[in-house]
Design an enzyme around this catalytic site. Structure first.
Site, PDB file in Angstrom:
ATOM      1  N   HIS A  61       0.820  -1.223   0.000  1.00  0.00           N
ATOM      2  CA  HIS A  61       0.000   0.000   0.000  1.00  0.00           C
ATOM      3  C   HIS A  61       0.849   1.267   0.000  1.00  0.00           C
ATOM      4  O   HIS A  61       1.899   1.340   0.625  1.00  0.00           O
ATOM      5  CB  HIS A  61      -1.031  -0.006   1.126  1.00  0.00           C
ATOM      6  CG  HIS A  61      -0.522   0.057   2.532  1.00  0.00           C
ATOM      7  ND1 HIS A  61      -0.316   1.251   3.196  1.00  0.00           N
ATOM      8  CD2 HIS A  61      -0.205  -0.905   3.422  1.00  0.00           C
ATOM      9  CE1 HIS A  61       0.092   1.004   4.432  1.00  0.00           C
ATOM     10  NE2 HIS A  61       0.181  -0.299   4.601  1.00  0.00           N
ATOM     11  N   ASP A 167       5.783   1.810   6.931  1.00  0.00           N
ATOM     12  CA  ASP A 167       4.440   1.241   6.727  1.00  0.00           C
ATOM     13  C   ASP A 167       3.718   2.133   5.719  1.00  0.00           C
ATOM     14  O   ASP A 167       3.187   3.165   6.089  1.00  0.00           O
ATOM     15  CB  ASP A 167       3.688   1.191   8.059  1.00  0.00           C
ATOM     16  CG  ASP A 167       2.270   0.665   7.935  1.00  0.00           C
ATOM     17  OD1 ASP A 167       1.918   0.137   6.869  1.00  0.00           O
ATOM     18  OD2 ASP A 167       1.515   0.796   8.920  1.00  0.00           O
ATOM     19  N   GLU A 197      -5.153   1.673   2.319  1.00  0.00           N
ATOM     20  CA  GLU A 197      -5.111   0.448   3.143  1.00  0.00           C
ATOM     21  C   GLU A 197      -5.441   0.771   4.580  1.00  0.00           C
ATOM     22  O   GLU A 197      -6.119   0.010   5.282  1.00  0.00           O
ATOM     23  CB  GLU A 197      -3.716  -0.196   3.042  1.00  0.00           C
ATOM     24  CG  GLU A 197      -3.600  -1.557   3.731  1.00  0.00           C
ATOM     25  CD  GLU A 197      -3.173  -1.504   5.191  1.00  0.00           C
ATOM     26  OE1 GLU A 197      -3.163  -2.546   5.840  1.00  0.00           O
ATOM     27  OE2 GLU A 197      -2.862  -0.404   5.705  1.00  0.00           O
ATOM     28  N   GLU A 198      -4.928   1.916   5.035  1.00  0.00           N
ATOM     29  CA  GLU A 198      -5.007   2.243   6.461  1.00  0.00           C
ATOM     30  C   GLU A 198      -6.422   2.517   6.962  1.00  0.00           C
ATOM     31  O   GLU A 198      -6.662   2.580   8.158  1.00  0.00           O
ATOM     32  CB  GLU A 198      -4.093   3.442   6.781  1.00  0.00           C
ATOM     33  CG  GLU A 198      -2.602   3.183   6.536  1.00  0.00           C
ATOM     34  CD  GLU A 198      -1.964   2.229   7.540  1.00  0.00           C
ATOM     35  OE1 GLU A 198      -2.667   1.773   8.458  1.00  0.00           O
ATOM     36  OE2 GLU A 198      -0.765   1.943   7.394  1.00  0.00           O
ATOM     37  N   ASP A 220       3.923  -6.046   3.530  1.00  0.00           N
ATOM     38  CA  ASP A 220       3.650  -4.942   4.455  1.00  0.00           C
ATOM     39  C   ASP A 220       4.555  -5.122   5.675  1.00  0.00           C
ATOM     40  O   ASP A 220       5.261  -6.126   5.790  1.00  0.00           O
ATOM     41  CB  ASP A 220       2.163  -4.981   4.868  1.00  0.00           C
ATOM     42  CG  ASP A 220       1.628  -3.618   5.305  1.00  0.00           C
ATOM     43  OD1 ASP A 220       2.420  -2.758   5.744  1.00  0.00           O
ATOM     44  OD2 ASP A 220       0.396  -3.433   5.231  1.00  0.00           O
ATOM     45  N   HIS A 306       3.355   2.851  13.161  1.00  0.00           N
ATOM     46  CA  HIS A 306       2.402   3.961  13.304  1.00  0.00           C
ATOM     47  C   HIS A 306       2.909   5.044  14.261  1.00  0.00           C
ATOM     48  O   HIS A 306       2.108   5.720  14.905  1.00  0.00           O
ATOM     49  CB  HIS A 306       1.008   3.478  13.698  1.00  0.00           C
ATOM     50  CG  HIS A 306       0.264   2.875  12.544  1.00  0.00           C
ATOM     51  ND1 HIS A 306      -1.108   2.936  12.407  1.00  0.00           N
ATOM     52  CD2 HIS A 306       0.707   2.219  11.445  1.00  0.00           C
ATOM     53  CE1 HIS A 306      -1.463   2.324  11.293  1.00  0.00           C
ATOM     54  NE2 HIS A 306      -0.378   1.868  10.693  1.00  0.00           N
TER      55      HIS A 306
HETATM   56 CO    CO Z   1      -0.329   0.673   8.838  1.00  0.00          CO
HETATM   57 ZN    ZN Z   2       0.714  -1.191   6.396  1.00  0.00          ZN
END
Ligand code: CO
Ligand code: ZN
Length: 334
Positions: A61, A167, A197-198, A220, A306
């Protein structure tokens, strides 16, 4: 490849605003693939023809977590809505960057939350505001509806690398590198760079339907259990590509999982098995597409996912490239 990672983490691309990432990847990958296109929602799909194997979809992503401005008050302070899972614990004094280059600094209004009293709790989302250096709505460099992501960073600590968006720009870099290095694969390979994606695997849902692959693999990041008093998890930085067994939304197809393990062992590629307690990837969407797709995932172990400083080990990134390169090149039996 470190240059490619540094380049990709520096591109503006919060969830919902992936265009610049798509453009950057398109430039990188175009000379190495047979076809490249953008679908109706903004996924970037590159295709490399095989000599007569299966149709394999690799997905990473393009989006990173961020915020969108929802209100600006008379003194120029912005309220924002998170896009993706942004932890309030990461906000104190954080900077974000908007597409037009404007910078915002986070602070919270809560009168009970006094730094000099060593607060033990954090204010809820609605208490946080962004200071963009404005004094009024009129002189604000941003508008309601503008998106921002955490201020881009890249640090090379040797084997360990730090950035705000590994990420999943690390996954994007892996796919680009596989496309560059694979020569005469037997399988048809679709390199799919997904949007949003998130906030719920949006790009993967529609692209998997369109591509309709025989095998799906998401690339990922995953969490690790290798910091002091971490939640027990048998994944560590530097121990190789992580082959997913299961996460909170999917169980990897056992045939795909075993084929990945076999590929790693036959080629002497370091790998580890991943069972993730919380979180998921595009693989969960690909798996349920149309009549169902045998799907697995190759994960890049990352600490501090994150946050503004996600940490990966470069050797794991390289192992992921080697593993996928070997996997897509040869016939796959499930
Ligand atoms: Co993520
Ligand atoms: Zn991710």
């Amino acid at each position: 490849m470190k240059e490619l990672l540094e380049k990709l983490v520096g591109v503006f691309g919060p969830t919902g605003r992936e265009e610049k990432v798509a453009r950057t990847i398109e430039e990188e990958i175009a000379p190495y693939v047979d076809d490249i296109r953008r679908d109706s929602v903004g996924n970037l799909i590159a295709f490399k023809k095989g000599s007569g194997g299966k149709k394999i979809m690799l997905a990473a992503h393009m989006d990173e977590i961020g915020v969108v401005v929802s209100h600006i008050d008379e003194n120029g302070f912005c309220r924002v809505k998170p896009v993706g899972y942004v932890l309030t614990a990461t906000l104190v004094g954080s900077r974000v960057k908007f597409e037009n280059g404007a910078i915002g600094v986070f602070w919270a209004e809560d009168p009970d939350w006094k730094l000099w009293q060593r607060p033990t709790t954090l204010p809820d989302w609605d208490k946080w505001f962004l200071d963009v250096g404005a004094t009024s709505k009129e002189d604000s460099p941003v508008k309601v509806g503008d998106f921002a992501a955490f201020y881009p960073v890249f640090h090379d600590l040797g084997n360990r690398l730090v950035a705000q968006s590994f990420d999943d720009r690390a996954g994007c870099a892996v796919l680009v590198e596989v496309a560059k290095q694979v020569k005469n694969p037997v399988n048809d390979i679709y390199f799919v760079f997904t949007i949003q994606e998130e906030i719920g695997l949006k790009g993967a849902i529609v692209s998997a339907y369109n591509v309709s692959p025989d095998i799906g693999i998401a690339v990922d990041v995953t969490l690790t259990g290798d910091v002091p008093k971490a939640y027990p998890m048998a994944v560590s930085l530097g121990k190789g590509a992580a082959i997913k067994v299961a996460d909170s939304e999917m169980i990897a197809h056992v045939g795909v999982r075993n084929a990945l393990v076999k590929t790693a062992e036959e080629n002497g590629i370091p790998y580890q098995m991943e069972v993730l307690a919380g979180g998921s990837t595009d693989a969960a969407a690909i798996q349920l597409s149309k009549g169902g797709v045998p799907t697995g995932a190759v994960s890049i172990p990352s600490r501090y996912v994150h946050t503004k400083a996600e940490m990966v080990d470069f050797r794991d990134v390289e192992a992921s490239v080697e593993l996928l390169k070997a996997f897509v090149s040869k016939p796959v039996e499930l």
